[in-house]
Design a protein around this motif. Structure first.
Motif, short mmCIF file in Angstrom:
data_model
loop_
_atom_site.label_atom_id
_atom_site.label_comp_id
_atom_site.label_asym_id
_atom_site.label_seq_id
_atom_site.Cartn_x
_atom_site.Cartn_y
_atom_site.Cartn_z
N GLU A 473 48.56 7.08 -10.52
CA GLU A 473 49.21 6.19 -9.56
C GLU A 473 48.32 5.85 -8.37
OE1 GLU A 473 53.10 7.41 -8.47
OE2 GLU A 473 53.68 7.95 -10.51
N GLN A 474 47.19 5.27 -8.71
CA GLN A 474 46.29 4.78 -7.67
C GLN A 474 46.58 3.29 -7.40
OE1 GLN A 474 43.53 6.72 -5.98
NE2 GLN A 474 45.26 7.98 -6.62
N SER A 475 46.60 2.91 -6.14
CA SER A 475 46.89 1.53 -5.77
C SER A 475 45.62 0.69 -5.82
CB SER A 475 47.49 1.47 -4.37
OG SER A 475 48.75 2.12 -4.35
N THR A 477 44.53 -3.22 -4.80
CA THR A 477 44.92 -4.49 -4.18
C THR A 477 43.71 -5.41 -4.16
OG1 THR A 477 46.53 -3.36 -2.77
CG2 THR A 477 45.88 -5.60 -2.14
N GLU A 561 48.84 -6.80 -6.21
CA GLU A 561 48.90 -5.35 -6.06
C GLU A 561 49.26 -4.73 -7.41
OE1 GLU A 561 51.53 -4.20 -2.98
OE2 GLU A 561 50.40 -5.21 -1.38
N ARG A 562 48.49 -3.77 -7.81
CA ARG A 562 48.71 -3.10 -9.09
C ARG A 562 48.73 -1.60 -8.88
NH1 ARG A 562 47.87 -7.19 -12.85
NH2 ARG A 562 46.31 -8.78 -12.31
N SER A 563 49.45 -0.95 -9.76
CA SER A 563 49.48 0.51 -9.78
C SER A 563 48.80 0.97 -11.05
CB SER A 563 50.91 1.03 -9.71
OG SER A 563 50.93 2.44 -9.71
N SER A 589 51.87 -1.06 -14.02
CA SER A 589 52.74 -2.03 -13.35
C SER A 589 53.53 -2.83 -14.37
CB SER A 589 51.90 -2.98 -12.49
OG SER A 589 51.02 -2.26 -11.66
#
Length: 885
Positions: A473-475, A477, A561-563, A589
Motif C-alpha cells: 500500500e504505497q501511494s 501520485t 493517484e494510485r495505490s 486501485s
C-alpha cells in the motif's frame, strides 16, 4: 628453325607428372639457343591450347557443344551412307543406359531426350557386344524392339548399327542408320565407309564428354564454394533456407529444390513452396515417415528416383495441391555437427535427363555445409525466440515491472508500468507514445520516475546486498500534462526522438510530442512529477535537461493517484551474483474498476454487498431459490434485415438500455445478453429482501410499459414497432462462477433457467408477451392478475407445468369486456379438460367474438375441433406436449 623429335609437349608434361625424373630438363640442356626458342614456341602453343580448354570449361555454353557435334555428325553420316534416319546413342556408364536427343518435329527445332537400357534392342546388343549388326529385314530379326529401335509413326525396313570406340578402345556410342535410299540394304562397303571415320568421331565424342564432365565439375565446385561462403556467414534461418534451395537448384540444374526442416516436436517435415504460377507461397507439412522425403528422414539414406510416379513411396498429394508434375527426384538427408538429422533436401526434375551418382556426391558435400549453416541459423533463431519470449512474458504481465542496472537506471519497462505512469497505451496512437515514453525513461534512475517514498534506499540495498523488499500500500501520485496547441514552440522542449516523427534532442515542437498511425504528429500527454520541495508544483518528465524554471501548477496537470504494493528484488546471474534490480508495482486501485463492472450487472446496493463479501461471493457455487426472466425480440431477423450493421447495434443498444433499467430498478442481476435476448436473475448472487418472484414480475411489467414508450417514439420516427416475449419461472438453481480457468462467467444453471427460456419461446405460440410458470405464479398469486393459458410439457421434459399469461397487477382494474372474455376462456378450458369439446368450442367461439386476435383462443378451437373428429385416448390428461423448443 625446326626442332627435331620434339613430340608433344603435353605428353612430355604428362610424363613429368607420372615420372618425377626431369626428362624435359635433360633435353633442354642439350639444345642450342635456336632450338630452345623453337621449343618455347611449341610449349607456348601447347599452353595456349590449355588456356582455351580452361576457358571452354568455364563457359556455360559448353554443354551445348556435345549436342551440336552430335547433330552435325548425325546429319553427315546419314548423307554419306544414304540413310533415311540416323541416330547416335551415347553410352551412360553411370546409369548403364544409352541416351540420345531426337527431334520431335520435322524441322528439328524441338528435341527430346530418350534413354534406353544398355542391354535392350539392337542398339543395346551392339553396345554390349561391340559387334556390327547389318539387318536387311528389321521385323524378322529377333533382337528388333519396335519400342526402342523405331521412332513412333515410322516403319523400319533395314538398318545398320555399329559401335564407336574411344581412344582407350571403349565403346562410347552406337550409331543406328535406318532405311537406306532406294529400299536396298546396307552393304559391307557402307560398313567399311563408316569405319574409315568412326575412330575420329569416337575421339571427338570422348573429348566432348570429358569437357562436359570437367565443365560440370568446375561449375559445381564454384557454386558449392559460393554457397558455403554465404551459408557460413548467414544467421537468418529464413534467408538461409531460401539460399540453400536456390543454390541447390542452380548447382544441380534442377527445376525445383526443396529443403524440408525436421520438427522433432511435431514429428513433421515442413517447408514452403511456390504454386504453379509462382504467385503464392504454400506451406507444406508432412509426417516425417511419409513420402519420399519422409522415407529419407526415417532411413537417413539418400534416394535417386528416375520416375517418381512409378515409385510406391512417392506421395502425389503435394503435386495435386500445387498443380506441379514431378518427374525425377534426388532426395538426401541433412545432418548437423552431432550427426543428428535436421532436414532433407529434395531436388526435382533435372534438366536434362535424371540425377546421376556425381550429382549425389555434389549434394552430399553441399548438404554437409548446409547442415552446419542451418544449425547455426537455428541456434541463432532460438536465441532470438527466447529473447522475444522473455520480452513477451514481461509485457504480458499485468503488474508494472521495471528492470534496472547496477546503478538503478532503467533498462526495460513493460507496458503495464508505462500505463501505470499514465502513458496512453490503449489509445489508437499508443504505440508511438509508448516508444516516446520508453526513450524518455530508459536510462533514467527509477526513483526519479517512480515517486515512491524510500524506493531509492530499498533498491540500492537490494543491488548491494541482494536483499528483497516488499512494502504494501504505497501511494503513487503523478501528473499528466497535455500541451495546448496555442503554446509557443519554446514552451515545450522535446528531448526524445520518435521513430516516426524523427525528432532529435535539441529540436522543439509546438504541442505535438507524439505521432499518429499515419506518421503525422498528434498531441500526447507528458509525464509530470511532483516537486519534492513544493507539492503544488509539477516538473515535466523530471528531466534535468528541461529548463529549471519550466514548472507546472496543480491546475495545469491531471493528477492521478494510485495505490500499489511495492516489491524490490535483485536480478542474479548463474553464479548468484547481483547483476541488476527488479521493481514490481502491483496496482491495487482496482476496487473502483470492480465496482464499475459490477454496476453493469447488478444494482449498486447488491454490488456493494458483493464487494464487502469479497471474491467468495461469486466464486463459491451454491444452491439458491431464484426467479429467472428471459426476454427476446419477436421477428428480430425480419426487423433488422434491411438495416445496416451500425443501425442494428444502435437499435439494440437503445432497446437494452431501457430494458436493463427495468431489471435494475427491481434489484435484478443481469446474467447475460444472448443476441437480441436478455437473461436476468432475481435472488442471486445475494438474496433479496422482497419476494424474488414478485420482483421479477414487476420487472416484466416495467419492461412492458417501457416497450410501449419505446415504440411510441419509434412510431413518430416512422420506424417499425418492436414486440417482445418474456418467460419467467422460479425454482432452485446452482449459482456461481462457471467456465474454464481461462474464462469464467457468473451465472445460474438449473431447471428453472431452462423452463423460463422455454416459456419465452412459448409466448410465440400463444400470442402473448409475458408467460409465468406455475412456480412463479404460486409465489405471488395474490398480487397479480393472470389467465391460465394451458398445461404443457416442454420439449425435453416429462413433467407437465401449468402456464399463465401475466395480465397485470391485481390493483389495476379490468373493464367488463376483458372480465367477460377471461371468464369465457376459463369456462372453455374447464370444458376442454373434461372432454366436453363441443361445449368448449361454443365457449371459445364466444370468447373469439369478443377478442378475435387472441391466439390462445384460436389454438384451443383448433384442438377441440380436431378432438371431435379424432377423440384422444382414455389416458389423455389435457396436457399439451410442445414439439419444439
Amino acid at each position: 628453325m625446326t626442332l627435331s623429335n620434339t613430340g608433344s609437349v603435353l605428353a612430355t608434361l604428362s610424363q613429368l607428372t607420372l615420372n618425377r625424373t626431369s626428362v624435359l630438363t635433360s633435353r633442354v640442356k642439350e639444345l642450342s639457343f635456336g632450338e630452345f626458342i623453337c621449343l618455347l614456341d611449341f610449349i607456348t602453343a601447347e599452353f595456349q591450347q590449355f588456356l582455351r580448354a580452361i576457358d571452354m570449361i568455364n563457359n556455360e555454353a559448353l554443354e551445348s557443344m556435345l549436342e551440336q557435334v552430335m547433330d552435325a555428325f548425325t546429319l553427315k553420316m546419314g548423307q554419306i551412307l544414304q540413310a533415311d534416319r540416323t541416330t547416335i546413342f551415347l553410352v551412360d556408364e553411370e546409369k548403364n543406359q544409352l541416351w540420345s536427343k531426337i527431334p520431335e518435329t520435322d524441322n528439328g527445332r524441338a528435341t527430346k531426350e530418350i534413354r534406353i537400357p544398355i542391354n535392350v534392342g539392337i542398339a543395346g546388343q551392339v553396345a554390349t557386344t561391340g559387334e556390327t549388326l547389318n539387318i536387311t529385314d528389321a521385323y524378322s530379326h529377333p533382337l528388333f524392339n519396335k519400342e526402342v529401335d523405331e521412332r513412333p509413326g515410322y516403319r523400319t525396313h533395314n538398318l545398320l548399327c555399329m559401335p564407336i570406340y574411344s581412344s582407350k578402345n571403349q565403346i562410347v556410342a552406337v550409331v543406328q542408320l535406318l532405311n537406306k535410299a532406294g529400299d536396298s540394304p546396307f552393304t559391307t562397303e557402307d560398313e567399311q565407309g563408316f569405319r574409315d571415320f568412326a575412330a575420329s568421331i569416337g575421339i571427338i565424342l570422348e573429348s566432348c564428354q570429358s569437357f562436359y564432365v570437367a565443365a560440370r565439375k568446375q561449375r559445381g565446385a564454384a557454386a558449392l564454394l559460393r554457397a558455403t561462403t554465404y551459408l557460413g556467414q548467414s544467421l537468418d534461418l529464413e534467408a538461409t533456407l531460401r539460399y540453400v534451395m536456390e543454390q541447390a537448384r542452380d548447382l544441380m540444374k534442377a527445376d525445383r529444390s526443396t529443403l524440408f526442416m525436421l520438427s522433432k516436436e511435431t514429428g513433421e517435415l515442413w517447408t514452403k513452396v511456390p504454386n504453379k504460377d509462382g504467385t503464392e507461397i504454400i506451406p507444406i507439412r508432412i509426417p516425417s515417415n511419409k513420402g519420399i522425403a519422409g522415407y529419407v528422414a526415417s532411413t537417413r539414406q539418400a534416394l535417386n528416383i528416375a520416375d517418381a510416379y512409378k515409385d510406391p513411396r512417392f506421395d502425389p498429394s503435394a503435386d495435386k495441391r500445387t498443380g506441379y508434375l514431378t518427374r525425377n527426384i534426388l532426395c538426401m538427408p541433412v545432418f548437423n555437427s552431432a550427426n543428428e538429422l535436421i532436414g532433407v533436401t529434395q531436388l526435382i526434375n533435372k534438366h536434362p535427363g535424371s540425377f546421376t551418382s556425381s550429382d549425389e556426391e555434389f549434394m552430399q558435400a553441399f548438404n554437409i555445409q548446409a547442415g552446419i549453416a542451418l544449425e547455426n541459423a537455428k541456434l541463432f533463431e532460438n536465441v532470438l525466440v527466447e529473447k522475444q519470449y522473455q520480452k513477451d512474458i514481461l509485457q504480458s504481465l499485468s503488474d508494472a515491472v521495471i528492470s534496472t542496472d547496477m546503478q538503478g537506471q532503467i533498462v526495460m519497462i513493460n507496458e503495464a508500468a508505462l500505463e501505470l505512469l499514465g502513458c496512453p497505451i490503449k489509445e489508437a496512437v499508443g504505440k508511438c507514445h509508448k516508444n516516446l515514453w520508453e526513450q524518455k525513461l530508459v536510462g533514467r534512475y527509477v526513483w526519479d520516475v517512480v515517486p515512491i517514498e524510500n524506493l531509492k534506499f530499498r533498491l540500492q540495498d537490494s543491488l548491494k546486498t541482494g536483499a528483497k523488499h516488499y512494502v504494501p500500500e504505497q501511494s503513487l501520485t503523478i501528473g499528466l500534462y497535455l500541451p495546448k496547441s496555442q503554446q509557443s514552440a519554446n514552451e515545450v522542449p522535446a528531448q526524445a526522438k520518435c521513430a516516426k516523427c524523427q525528432l532529435s534532442a535539441g529540436e522543439t515542437l509546438n504541442s505535438e510530442v507524439g505521432c499518429n498511425a499515419e506518421g503525422g504528429q498528434t498531441e500526447a500527454y507528458i509525464l509530470a512529477l511532483r516537486d519534492r520541495i513544493n507539492p503544488k508544483l509539477y516538473i515535466p518528465w523530471n528531466d534535468p535537461l528541461i529548463p529549471a524554471d519550466w514548472v507546472l501548477s496543480v491546475d495545469q496537470v491531471q493528477e492521478i493517484e494510485r495505490s500499489t504494493n511495492l516489491t524490490v528484488n535483485p536480478l542474479t546471474n548463474p553464479e548468484g551474483g547481483v547483476r541488476g534490480g527488479l521493481v514490481v508495482l502491483e496496482d491495487i486501485s482496482h476496487e473502483k474498476r470492480m465496482k464499475n463492472t459490477l454496476y453493469r450487472y447488478m444494482t449498486p446496493r447488491v454490488a456493494e454487498q458483493v464487494m464487502a463479501l469479497g471474491d467468495n461471493a461469486l466464486m463459491l457455487s451454491e444452491r439458491k431459490d431464484v426467479t429467472i426472466l428471459f426476454s427476446d425480440i419477436r421477428g428480430y431477423t425480419t426487423l433488422t434485415e434491411n438495416l445496416g450493421a451500425s443501425e442494428v447495434v444502435s437499435l439494440l443498444n437503445q432497446y437494452f438500455e431501457t430494458m436493463v433499467e427495468a431489471v435494475f430498478n427491481h434489484e435484478g442481476t443481469l446474467d447475460k445478453f444472448i443476441g437480441d435476448a436478455l437473461m436476468a436473475v432475481f435472488g442471486a448472487p445475494l438474496p433479496l429482501a422482497e419476494n424474488h418472484a414478485w420482483m421479477a414480475i414487476q420487472s416484466a411489467l416495467d419492461m412492458r410499459r417501457r416497450l410501449s414508450e419505446f415504440n411510441r417514439r419509434r412510431f413518430f420516427d416512422n420506424q417499425p414497432q418492436i414486440h417482445i416475449g418474456i418467460g419467467i419461472s422460479s425454482g432452485e438453481v446452482v449459482s456461481g462462477n462457471i467456465g474454464s480457468h481461462k474464462r469464467m462467467d457468473y451465472t445460474v444453471i438449473g431447471d428453472g433457467v431452462n423452463l423460463s427460456s422455454r416459456l419465452e419461446s412459448v409466448t410465440k405460440e400463444y400470442g402473448c408477451d409475458i408467460i409465468l410458470s406455475e412456480f412463479t405464479y404460486n409465489l405471488c398469486r395474490d398480487r397479480i392478475l393472470v389467465r391460465e393459458l394451458d398445461k404443457i410439457r416442454v420439449k425435453g421434459k416429462n413433467t407437465a407445468v401449468s402456464i399463465y399469461e401475466l395480465i397485470g397487477d391485481y390493483r389495476e382494474p379490468l373493464n367488463d369486456s376483458t372480465k367477460k372474455f377471461l371468464d369465457l376462456y376459463e369456462y372453455g378450458r374447464q370444458a376442454y379438460i373434461n372432454r366436453h369439446f363441443q361445449k368448449a368450442i361454443n365457449l371459445f367461439d364466444d370468447a373469439y367474438r369478443l377478442n378475435p386476435n387472441d391466439q390462445a383462443v384460436k389454438v384451443h378451437l383448433e384442438r377441440c375441433r380436431n378432438y371431435l373428429d379424432n377423440p384422444p385416448s382414455d389416458a389423455w390428461d389435457g396436457v399439451h406436449t410442445m414439439a419444439s423448443k
